[in-house]
Design a protein around this motif. Structure first.
Motif, PDB file in Angstrom:
ATOM      1  N   LEU A 163       0.834  -1.204   0.000  1.00  0.00           N
ATOM      2  CA  LEU A 163       0.000   0.000   0.000  1.00  0.00           C
ATOM      3  C   LEU A 163       0.870   1.256   0.000  1.00  0.00           C
ATOM      4  O   LEU A 163       0.573   2.234  -0.684  1.00  0.00           O
ATOM      5  N   GLY A 164       1.955   1.233   0.768  1.00  0.00           N
ATOM      6  CA  GLY A 164       2.871   2.364   0.803  1.00  0.00           C
ATOM      7  C   GLY A 164       3.498   2.630  -0.560  1.00  0.00           C
ATOM      8  O   GLY A 164       3.589   3.778  -1.012  1.00  0.00           O
ATOM      9  N   LEU A 165       3.915   1.567  -1.235  1.00  0.00           N
ATOM     10  CA  LEU A 165       4.511   1.707  -2.571  1.00  0.00           C
ATOM     11  C   LEU A 165       3.487   2.215  -3.574  1.00  0.00           C
ATOM     12  O   LEU A 165       3.796   3.045  -4.439  1.00  0.00           O
ATOM     13  N   ALA A 166       2.240   1.719  -3.455  1.00  0.00           N
ATOM     14  CA  ALA A 166       1.179   2.148  -4.378  1.00  0.00           C
ATOM     15  C   ALA A 166       0.816   3.621  -4.147  1.00  0.00           C
ATOM     16  O   ALA A 166       0.569   4.357  -5.106  1.00  0.00           O
ATOM     17  N   ARG A 167       0.785   4.064  -2.885  1.00  0.00           N
ATOM     18  CA  ARG A 167       0.503   5.483  -2.587  1.00  0.00           C
ATOM     19  C   ARG A 167       1.569   6.388  -3.212  1.00  0.00           C
ATOM     20  O   ARG A 167       1.258   7.445  -3.767  1.00  0.00           O
ATOM     21  N   TRP A 189      -1.566 -13.659  -0.757  1.00  0.00           N
ATOM     22  CA  TRP A 189      -2.096 -13.032   0.455  1.00  0.00           C
ATOM     23  C   TRP A 189      -3.243 -13.827   1.053  1.00  0.00           C
ATOM     24  O   TRP A 189      -4.114 -14.327   0.341  1.00  0.00           O
ATOM     25  N   ARG A 190      -3.230 -13.915   2.377  1.00  0.00           N
ATOM     26  CA  ARG A 190      -4.361 -14.469   3.121  1.00  0.00           C
ATOM     27  C   ARG A 190      -4.989 -13.285   3.844  1.00  0.00           C
ATOM     28  O   ARG A 190      -4.571 -12.913   4.930  1.00  0.00           O
ATOM     29  N   THR A 191      -5.975 -12.671   3.201  1.00  0.00           N
ATOM     30  CA  THR A 191      -6.510 -11.409   3.714  1.00  0.00           C
ATOM     31  C   THR A 191      -7.608 -11.620   4.760  1.00  0.00           C
ATOM     32  O   THR A 191      -8.344 -12.599   4.716  1.00  0.00           O
ATOM     33  N   THR A 192      -7.710 -10.649   5.665  1.00  0.00           N
ATOM     34  CA  THR A 192      -8.786 -10.604   6.645  1.00  0.00           C
ATOM     35  C   THR A 192      -9.776  -9.522   6.194  1.00  0.00           C
ATOM     36  O   THR A 192      -9.518  -8.796   5.234  1.00  0.00           O
ATOM     37  N   GLU A 193     -10.893  -9.396   6.898  1.00  0.00           N
ATOM     38  CA  GLU A 193     -11.865  -8.343   6.577  1.00  0.00           C
ATOM     39  C   GLU A 193     -11.227  -6.962   6.731  1.00  0.00           C
ATOM     40  O   GLU A 193     -11.502  -6.044   5.944  1.00  0.00           O
ATOM     41  N   LYS A 194     -10.367  -6.817   7.732  1.00  0.00           N
ATOM     42  CA  LYS A 194      -9.671  -5.545   7.962  1.00  0.00           C
ATOM     43  C   LYS A 194      -8.759  -5.214   6.777  1.00  0.00           C
ATOM     44  O   LYS A 194      -8.704  -4.063   6.317  1.00  0.00           O
ATOM     45  N   ASP A 195      -8.041  -6.221   6.271  1.00  0.00           N
ATOM     46  CA  ASP A 195      -7.166  -6.027   5.108  1.00  0.00           C
ATOM     47  C   ASP A 195      -7.989  -5.632   3.883  1.00  0.00           C
ATOM     48  O   ASP A 195      -7.623  -4.714   3.142  1.00  0.00           O
ATOM     49  N   ASP A 196      -9.109  -6.340   3.674  1.00  0.00           N
ATOM     50  CA  ASP A 196      -9.983  -6.046   2.527  1.00  0.00           C
ATOM     51  C   ASP A 196     -10.470  -4.604   2.568  1.00  0.00           C
ATOM     52  O   ASP A 196     -10.494  -3.911   1.548  1.00  0.00           O
ATOM     53  N   GLU A 197     -10.843  -4.145   3.764  1.00  0.00           N
ATOM     54  CA  GLU A 197     -11.363  -2.781   3.912  1.00  0.00           C
ATOM     55  C   GLU A 197     -10.271  -1.753   3.601  1.00  0.00           C
ATOM     56  O   GLU A 197     -10.518  -0.746   2.935  1.00  0.00           O
ATOM     57  N   LYS A 198      -9.042  -2.002   4.075  1.00  0.00           N
ATOM     58  CA  LYS A 198      -7.915  -1.104   3.785  1.00  0.00           C
ATOM     59  C   LYS A 198      -7.681  -0.990   2.282  1.00  0.00           C
ATOM     60  O   LYS A 198      -7.507   0.106   1.749  1.00  0.00           O
ATOM     61  N   LEU A 199      -7.658  -2.127   1.621  1.00  0.00           N
ATOM     62  CA  LEU A 199      -7.382  -2.163   0.178  1.00  0.00           C
ATOM     63  C   LEU A 199      -8.497  -1.485  -0.613  1.00  0.00           C
ATOM     64  O   LEU A 199      -8.236  -0.698  -1.527  1.00  0.00           O
ATOM     65  N   ASP A 200      -9.741  -1.806  -0.260  1.00  0.00           N
ATOM     66  CA  ASP A 200     -10.887  -1.219  -0.973  1.00  0.00           C
ATOM     67  C   ASP A 200     -10.970   0.294  -0.754  1.00  0.00           C
ATOM     68  O   ASP A 200     -11.314   1.048  -1.674  1.00  0.00           O
TER      69      ASP A 200
END
Length: 202
Positions: free
Chosen positions: A108-112, A151-162
Protein backbone atom coordinates in the motif's frame (compact mmCIF):
# COMPACT_ATOMS: atom_id res chain seq x y z
CA UNK A 1 21.42 -27.03 -3.95
CA UNK A 2 21.22 -30.77 -4.64
CA UNK A 3 24.76 -31.11 -3.27
CA UNK A 4 23.85 -29.02 -0.23
CA UNK A 5 20.79 -31.13 0.63
CA UNK A 6 22.51 -34.50 0.82
CA UNK A 7 19.90 -35.76 3.28
CA UNK A 8 16.52 -34.63 4.60
CA UNK A 9 16.88 -31.65 6.89
CA UNK A 10 13.86 -29.59 5.81
CA UNK A 11 10.26 -29.48 7.01
CA UNK A 12 7.60 -32.14 6.39
CA UNK A 13 5.70 -31.16 3.25
CA UNK A 14 3.73 -34.19 2.18
CA UNK A 15 3.49 -37.73 3.53
CA UNK A 16 6.82 -38.87 2.07
CA UNK A 17 8.52 -35.60 1.14
CA UNK A 18 10.20 -32.59 2.75
CA UNK A 19 10.59 -28.99 1.68
CA UNK A 20 14.29 -28.15 1.84
CA UNK A 21 14.64 -24.75 0.20
CA UNK A 22 13.15 -22.11 -2.11
CA UNK A 23 15.39 -21.11 -5.01
CA UNK A 24 15.20 -18.33 -7.58
CA UNK A 25 18.52 -17.45 -9.25
CA UNK A 26 20.79 -16.26 -6.43
CA UNK A 27 17.93 -15.72 -3.93
CA UNK A 28 17.97 -18.84 -1.77
CA UNK A 29 15.86 -19.59 1.30
CA UNK A 30 16.95 -22.58 3.36
CA UNK A 31 14.21 -24.20 5.47
CA UNK A 32 14.51 -26.51 8.44
CA UNK A 33 12.63 -27.50 11.58
CA UNK A 34 15.78 -27.97 13.71
CA UNK A 35 18.52 -25.49 14.56
CA UNK A 36 21.27 -28.11 14.17
CA UNK A 37 19.97 -29.08 10.72
CA UNK A 38 19.79 -25.44 9.63
CA UNK A 39 23.37 -24.87 10.81
CA UNK A 40 24.56 -27.92 8.90
CA UNK A 41 22.71 -26.91 5.72
CA UNK A 42 24.20 -23.42 5.95
CA UNK A 43 27.71 -24.86 6.40
CA UNK A 44 27.28 -27.24 3.47
CA UNK A 45 25.91 -24.45 1.26
CA UNK A 46 28.98 -22.34 2.10
CA UNK A 47 31.33 -25.24 1.24
CA UNK A 48 29.57 -26.09 -2.03
CA UNK A 49 29.38 -22.49 -3.24
CA UNK A 50 33.02 -21.85 -2.36
CA UNK A 51 34.04 -24.94 -4.33
CA UNK A 52 32.22 -23.61 -7.42
CA UNK A 53 33.78 -20.13 -7.07
CA UNK A 54 30.80 -18.35 -5.51
CA UNK A 55 30.76 -16.48 -2.21
CA UNK A 56 27.88 -15.93 0.21
CA UNK A 57 27.59 -12.35 1.47
CA UNK A 58 27.13 -12.75 5.23
CA UNK A 59 25.89 -9.15 5.62
CA UNK A 60 23.05 -9.78 3.16
CA UNK A 61 22.17 -13.15 4.70
CA UNK A 62 19.34 -13.16 7.27
CA UNK A 63 17.72 -15.77 9.49
CA UNK A 64 14.20 -15.91 10.86
CA UNK A 65 13.14 -18.20 13.70
CA UNK A 66 9.50 -19.18 14.19
CA UNK A 67 8.50 -20.81 17.50
CA UNK A 68 12.11 -21.87 18.07
CA UNK A 69 13.17 -23.44 21.37
CA UNK A 70 16.86 -22.65 20.87
CA UNK A 71 18.18 -19.10 20.73
CA UNK A 72 21.58 -20.00 19.28
CA UNK A 73 22.54 -17.96 16.25
CA UNK A 74 23.23 -19.48 12.85
CA UNK A 75 26.89 -19.01 11.96
CA UNK A 76 28.35 -18.57 8.51
CA UNK A 77 32.07 -18.34 7.92
CA UNK A 78 32.66 -17.74 11.66
CA UNK A 79 30.20 -14.84 11.72
CA UNK A 80 26.73 -14.74 13.22
CA UNK A 81 23.90 -14.40 10.70
CA UNK A 82 21.60 -11.51 11.64
CA UNK A 83 18.22 -12.65 12.96
CA UNK A 84 15.23 -10.60 11.80
CA UNK A 85 11.46 -10.41 12.39
CA UNK A 86 10.71 -9.85 8.67
CA UNK A 87 12.63 -9.99 5.41
CA UNK A 88 12.05 -9.49 1.70
CA UNK A 89 12.06 -12.52 -0.57
CA UNK A 90 11.45 -11.94 -4.28
CA UNK A 91 9.72 -8.64 -3.50
CA UNK A 92 7.35 -10.08 -0.88
CA UNK A 93 7.58 -9.45 2.87
CA UNK A 94 8.01 -12.62 4.92
CA UNK A 95 6.80 -12.21 8.50
CA UNK A 96 7.43 -14.54 11.42
CA UNK A 97 3.76 -14.28 12.45
CA UNK A 98 2.90 -16.05 9.21
CA UNK A 99 0.38 -13.38 8.20
CA UNK A 100 0.32 -11.02 5.25
CA UNK A 101 -0.46 -7.75 7.04
CA UNK A 102 3.15 -6.52 6.80
CA UNK A 103 3.33 -7.27 3.07
CA UNK A 104 -0.03 -5.58 2.39
CA UNK A 105 1.07 -2.50 4.38
CA UNK A 106 4.32 -2.27 2.42
CA UNK A 107 2.55 -2.69 -0.91
CA UNK A 108 0.00 0.00 0.00
CA UNK A 109 2.87 2.36 0.80
CA UNK A 110 4.51 1.71 -2.57
CA UNK A 111 1.18 2.15 -4.38
CA UNK A 112 0.50 5.48 -2.59
CA UNK A 113 3.92 6.71 -3.71
CA UNK A 114 3.24 5.61 -7.29
CA UNK A 115 -0.17 7.33 -7.26
CA UNK A 116 1.28 10.57 -5.83
CA UNK A 117 4.02 10.64 -8.49
CA UNK A 118 1.29 10.82 -11.16
CA UNK A 119 -0.62 13.73 -9.60
CA UNK A 120 -0.11 15.90 -12.70
CA UNK A 121 -1.77 13.21 -14.82
CA UNK A 122 -4.81 12.96 -12.52
CA UNK A 123 -5.26 16.76 -12.54
CA UNK A 124 -4.69 17.16 -16.26
CA UNK A 125 -7.58 17.93 -18.65
CA UNK A 126 -5.45 16.63 -21.52
CA UNK A 127 -6.21 12.95 -20.81
CA UNK A 128 -9.59 11.25 -20.88
CA UNK A 129 -10.89 9.38 -17.84
CA UNK A 130 -10.48 6.14 -19.77
CA UNK A 131 -6.77 6.87 -20.36
CA UNK A 132 -6.25 7.87 -16.72
CA UNK A 133 -7.83 4.61 -15.55
CA UNK A 134 -5.51 2.64 -17.85
CA UNK A 135 -2.51 4.50 -16.41
CA UNK A 136 -3.83 3.84 -12.88
CA UNK A 137 -4.25 0.11 -13.55
CA UNK A 138 -0.81 -0.31 -15.11
CA UNK A 139 1.25 1.99 -12.88
CA UNK A 140 -0.44 1.87 -9.49
CA UNK A 141 -2.54 -1.28 -9.18
CA UNK A 142 0.21 -3.44 -10.68
CA UNK A 143 2.55 -2.22 -7.89
CA UNK A 144 -0.07 -2.88 -5.22
CA UNK A 145 -1.11 -6.32 -6.44
CA UNK A 146 2.38 -7.78 -6.89
CA UNK A 147 2.35 -11.23 -5.23
CA UNK A 148 -1.24 -10.65 -4.04
CA UNK A 149 -2.05 -14.23 -5.10
CA UNK A 150 -0.24 -15.32 -1.93
CA UNK A 151 -2.10 -13.03 0.46
CA UNK A 152 -4.36 -14.47 3.12
CA UNK A 153 -6.51 -11.41 3.71
CA UNK A 154 -8.79 -10.60 6.65
CA UNK A 155 -11.87 -8.34 6.58
CA UNK A 156 -9.67 -5.54 7.96
CA UNK A 157 -7.17 -6.03 5.11
CA UNK A 158 -9.98 -6.05 2.53
CA UNK A 159 -11.36 -2.78 3.91
CA UNK A 160 -7.92 -1.10 3.78
CA UNK A 161 -7.38 -2.16 0.18
CA UNK A 162 -10.89 -1.22 -0.97
CA UNK A 163 -10.69 2.18 0.77
CA UNK A 164 -7.39 3.00 -0.94
CA UNK A 165 -8.82 1.91 -4.32
CA UNK A 166 -11.96 4.03 -3.95
CA UNK A 167 -9.99 7.13 -2.84
CA UNK A 168 -7.83 6.84 -5.93
CA UNK A 169 -10.83 6.40 -8.23
CA UNK A 170 -12.56 9.45 -6.72
CA UNK A 171 -9.46 11.59 -7.25
CA UNK A 172 -9.19 10.43 -10.86
CA UNK A 173 -12.87 11.33 -11.43
CA UNK A 174 -12.29 14.64 -9.57
CA UNK A 175 -15.01 13.92 -7.05
CA UNK A 176 -14.24 16.04 -4.00
CA UNK A 177 -16.13 17.00 -0.86
CA UNK A 178 -18.99 17.95 -0.63
CA UNK A 179 -19.87 16.10 -3.86
CA UNK A 180 -20.84 12.51 -3.15
CA UNK A 181 -21.56 9.34 -5.08
CA UNK A 182 -22.10 5.86 -3.71
CA UNK A 183 -19.41 3.20 -3.93
CA UNK A 184 -21.51 1.26 -6.43
CA UNK A 185 -21.91 4.33 -8.65
CA UNK A 186 -18.14 4.81 -8.45
CA UNK A 187 -17.49 1.24 -9.57
CA UNK A 188 -20.08 1.56 -12.36
CA UNK A 189 -18.59 4.80 -13.69
CA UNK A 190 -15.06 3.38 -13.71
CA UNK A 191 -16.13 -0.11 -14.84
CA UNK A 192 -14.27 -1.67 -11.94
CA UNK A 193 -14.98 -3.98 -9.02
CA UNK A 194 -13.82 -3.90 -5.38
CA UNK A 195 -10.11 -4.66 -5.11
CA UNK A 196 -10.78 -7.36 -2.51
CA UNK A 197 -12.81 -9.27 -5.10
CA UNK A 198 -10.00 -8.95 -7.64
CA UNK A 199 -7.52 -10.42 -5.12
CA UNK A 200 -9.84 -13.31 -4.25
CA UNK A 201 -10.24 -13.99 -7.98
CA UNK A 202 -6.49 -14.13 -8.38
Amino acid sequence: MRNTNNRRRGIHWKFMSTLEDLDCADDLALISSKHSDMQEKTRRLHDVTEYTGLKINVDKTKSMRINGKKNDAIRLNDKEVEEVETFLYLGATMDKTGGTEADIGRRLGLARTAFASLTKVWKSAQYSTKTKLKIFNTNVLSVLLYCSELWRTTEKDDEKLDTFHRKCLRRILKIHWPEKISNQQLYDRTRSIPLSRTIKGR
